[in-house]
Design an enzyme around this catalytic site. Structure first.
Site, short mmCIF file in Angstrom:
data_model
loop_
_atom_site.label_atom_id
_atom_site.label_comp_id
_atom_site.label_asym_id
_atom_site.label_seq_id
_atom_site.Cartn_x
_atom_site.Cartn_y
_atom_site.Cartn_z
N ASP A 198 0.86 -1.18 0.00
CA ASP A 198 0.00 0.00 0.00
C ASP A 198 0.90 1.24 0.00
O ASP A 198 2.12 1.15 0.09
CB ASP A 198 -0.97 -0.03 1.20
C1 BGC Z 1 -5.04 3.29 0.36
C2 BGC Z 1 -5.32 2.30 -0.73
C3 BGC Z 1 -5.20 2.95 -2.07
C4 BGC Z 1 -3.82 3.57 -2.20
C5 BGC Z 1 -3.56 4.21 -3.55
C6 BGC Z 1 -3.78 4.09 0.12
O1 BGC Z 1 -3.67 5.15 1.00
O2 BGC Z 1 -4.95 2.62 1.60
O3 BGC Z 1 -6.59 1.75 -0.54
O4 BGC Z 1 -5.41 2.00 -3.07
O5 BGC Z 1 -3.71 4.56 -1.21
O6 BGC Z 1 -4.27 5.35 -3.73
#
Ligand code: BGC
Length: 746
Positions: free
Chosen positions: A294
């Site tokens: 993530d």
């Molecule tokens: C979130 C994810 C997301 C990623 C990309 C993160 O902060 O937890 O769910 O896909 O950002 O935007």
């Protein structure tokens, strides 16, 4: 060389070797090329330098501002130098084409970029938030919504969505409960499967499909005290039984990628948790796509306190099975040295690169890196009438009617309505959190949509949605008295849900409940429409209002959907996918609770599992929802007394529409395992079906129960069924009491 090498390889290898199929797809009919391997990948691995390989494991966000895409020099240089093989937050056919041209024409090997984006509940056409979508209990329509999202996104140059979010959650304080399918592993699995099928279709090479990303692996939905990013700790048994099934369902459906979650599991951050990312995901489930961290997940392992620095974190993450680094920059900076020093083996790096390149190949990017960037398709496929019609249908199906005293709903077309509340005139809030590239232009507020059905509309906001202040109360009261019915639109501002939006209260924010009290004191009939992204404590509101419609954040067509439901052009058919507690003190509360050693059976007895100050039951249970008619259920009938391994039993019940309007019921099958080697839940959802019946019409609904529906993680941590008695409930929510029993013999 440059791009020529790549294309030479592509053409020669594809022509001479063909493509080999490594193992059958989980769902072969749908998964045409989901697990093919591609000779071009092996050929590339042979000629790639260490730096080029590492570049493929790197994912950065593009620069993006409100006036349009701009390219940050650093990233362009990285792409040009082959140091960044994947980009997210860049879309539109033009923008992705420009970046792709750099990767394809200006790097030595011309390996195409993979473009990712959070297409969570729609891309341009926005569907209800995912908690709302799951309340439709309609996997087919959910699949259709994901297909539309994929088409719109693919036409804008995207290849990859960070969805479905498969995090089971029984914690309404957590803002991200809005992004998931609620509390139940069985329903969550059906939703996850539908979304993967919708995004990926039957063929990933199709320019209208995109790769799915199962997130957040694993158990991100169980942070202590509901605070985002907080510690997660649970037994392996609990994890496997209640949290893992939706991720697995998505993987089995052919999802190409998985995102590691921010949280720790059993003391190790998921980003470097080999038990999750390698033992369970790859060795047990056979996942052959790639894992991405993530956002800055690798870097955050230093804060978790399990990595000394970013270099250490990068080594741990890759070695544990995290193939791609989103936004930390750690792989880019440290992996070369780590490989040279033997801290990461060349084989491990090659495997990660192979997985990433394979997904690119499955998308058809080596054949034509620009096939997804199409201005024409972008114009033709975006927010079409068909897309909007599906958004309307899903928004209508996702709303849950929680109360309808004296059948106050539906309202009479042409009647006078006072619309009150801070969210009534907000088009923006309807789109909810994670709204992709959805825009508010053309979105009708609930107020505007009601105006199209009502004879006279009077409007007053009454108060702010979250700030204190009762200045607007007098005007609201005056407005309420002018019409025959009051529709109040209350809830949470949409940015109070989603990521980093945890709350310690699940009451309506600001002065909204006070406003409701003031309007209720007029004696006017009140319909309360709620826009929110979590189960709220509605104990006061449910008494003050005559009708309550939970509309979540219903998306682009949400205003029309709510108005259609209020005026009876459509009938509510949503059912809660998550329990609504009476107060925060009951949390976590979920229908699949266990019996305990002292179940609460003797009302008033002291030493039983109960509260002194509140009933055990929730305000609204899982599976619950009303419509404009009523249904009755006959006692379930079984096809036999029982069955054994390899066998099955059918359970049927007759459902009758006992009211005077046509309506849709969600018929639900629950089982209870009466004796296990470990404790079992009081009820387990094991089937459901939406049934539309005319007044007086009856239908027999049938479910087949096999060993699979009875299986669980037994005492010895093997998965399977155990002999004994099972209860079968078929009903319209999880509170069903009538049951029949059968025996399973092993
Ligand atoms: C979130 C994810 C997301 C990623 C990309 C993160 O902060 O937890 O769910 O896909 O950002 O935007």
């Amino acid at each position: 060389m440059k791009r020529s090498l790549l294309f030479l390889l592509t053409v020669l290898l594809l022509a001479s070797c063909g493509r080999s199929s490594v193992k059958p797809a989980a769902d072969p009919a749908r998964a045409a090329n989901f697990n093919k391997s591609y000779p071009i990948v092996d050929s590339l691995l042979k000629v790639m330098t260490l730096e080029e390989k590492i570049g493929q494991t790197v994912l950065y966000t593009s620069d993006w501002d409100v006036t349009g895409p701009s390219i940050r020099a650093g990233y362009v240089d990285d792409i040009r130098a082959g140091k960044c093989g994947n980009i997210f937050n860049a879309y539109t056919a033009d923008y992705t084409r420009r970046l792709q041209e750099i990767a394809v024409n200006e790097t030595r090997l011309g390996i195409p970029l993979l473009f990712g984006y959070d297409v969570i509940h729609g891309f341009r056409t926005i569907f209800p938030i995912n908690l709302g979508i799951s309340a439709s209990w309609d996997p087919e329509l959910i699949e259709q919504s994901a297909r539309i999202a994929a088409r719109e996104a693919a036409a804008a140059g995207l290849h990859w969505t960070y969805s479905p979010m498969c995090d089971i959650c029984v914690e309404p304080r957590w803002g991200r409960i809005s992004e998931g399918a609620g509390e139940d592993a069985f329903l969550g699995s059906a939703v996850a499967r539908a979304m993967v099928h919708g995004y990926q279709g039957a063929d990933l090479e199709d320019t209208l499909t995109i790769a799915a990303c199962v997130k957040h692996f694993a158990a991100y939905g169980a942070p202590h005290a509901g605070r985002d990013y907080n510690t997660v700790d649970m037994s392996e048994r609990w994890l496997r039984e209640f949290y893992l099934p939706p991720y697995k369902a998505a993987v089995d459906a052919g999802a190409q990628t998985v995102m590691a979650s921010f949280n720790e599991y059993d003391g190790t951050p998921a980003t470097a948790n080999a038990h999750l990312l390698t033992e369970i995901l790859r060795d047990e489930w056979g996942f052959d796509g790639f894992v991405v961290s993530d956002y800055t997940g690798v870097m955050e392992m230093v804060n978790h306190g399990t990595s000394a620095d970013l270099s250490d974190a990068s080594i741990q993450a890759l070695n544990a099975g995290n193939d791609m680094d989103m936004q930390s920059g750690g792989y880019s900076e440290f992996l070369k040295k780590a490989v040279e020093e033997g801290k990461v083996s060349r084989k491990t790096l090659d495997e990660a690169v192979r997985r990433i390149l394979t997904v690119k190949a499955r998308l058809g990017l080596f054949e034509d890196p620009f096939k997804y960037c199409s201005r024409e398709r972008e114009a033709a496929l975006t927010k079409t009438d068909e897309n909007l019609a599906t958004a309307l249908e899903l928004a209508q199906e996702s709303c849950v009617l929680l109360k309808n005293h004296h059948d106050i709903l539906p309202l009479r077309q042409g009647s006078s309505v006072a619309v009150i509340g801070p969210l009534a005139n907000s088009a923006d809030d309807l789109l909810g959190t994670w709204r992709g590239a959805g825009q508010v232009d053309g979105v009708k507020s609930i107020l505007d949509a009601i105006a199209e059905h009502a004879g006279h509309v009077y409007y007053a906001p009454g108060c702010d949605v979250s700030k204190p202040g009762q200045k607007g109360f007098d005007e609201a009261e005056y407005t309420a008295r002018r019409a025959s019915t009051v529709v109040m639109v209350l809830g949470e501002p949409c940015d109070w849900t989603g990521e980093a939006a945890s709350r310690t209260s699940i009451k309506l924010p600001g002065e909204q409940t006070e406003l409701l009290k003031r309007i209720a004191a007029t004696g006017q009939p009140i319909v309360l429409v709620l826009l929110n992204g979590r189960p709220l404590d509605l104990s006061e509101e449910s008494l003050l209002a005559d009708a309550v419609l939970e509309a979540w954040y219903p998306g682009t067509m949400g205003g029309e959907a709510v108005a259609n439901l209020l005026f009876g052009e459509a009938s509510p058919s949503g059912r809660l996918s998550v329990t609504f507690p009476r107060n925060l003190g009951q949390v976590p509360i979920y229908y699949g609770a266990k019996n305990t050693g002292r179940p609460y059976v003797n009302i008033g007895a002291k030493y039983e599992s109960r509260y002194l100050d509140c009933p055990n039951e929730p305000l609204y249970p899982f599976g619950y929802g009303l419509t404009y008619t009523t249904f009755s259920y006959g006692k379930p009938v079984l096809s036999s007394d029982g069955f054994g391994p390899g066998g099955s039993i059918t359970a049927r019940a007759t459902v009758t529409n006992t009211g005077s309007r046509s309506g849709t019921e969600v018929v639900q099958l629950y089982l209870r395992d009466m004796l296990g080697s470990v404790t079992r839940p009081l009820k387990m959802l094991r089937g459901f079906e939406r049934v539309t019946l005319e007044p007086g019409e009856s239908r027999e609904v049938e479910f087949t129960i096999t060993e699979k529906e009875l299986s669980f993680w037994r005492k010895d941590m093997t998965f399977g069924a155990e002999a004994g008695e099972f209860r079968v409930f078929i009903a319209g929510d999880s509170c069903a009491e009538d049951f029949v029993t059968f025996t399973y013999n092993d």
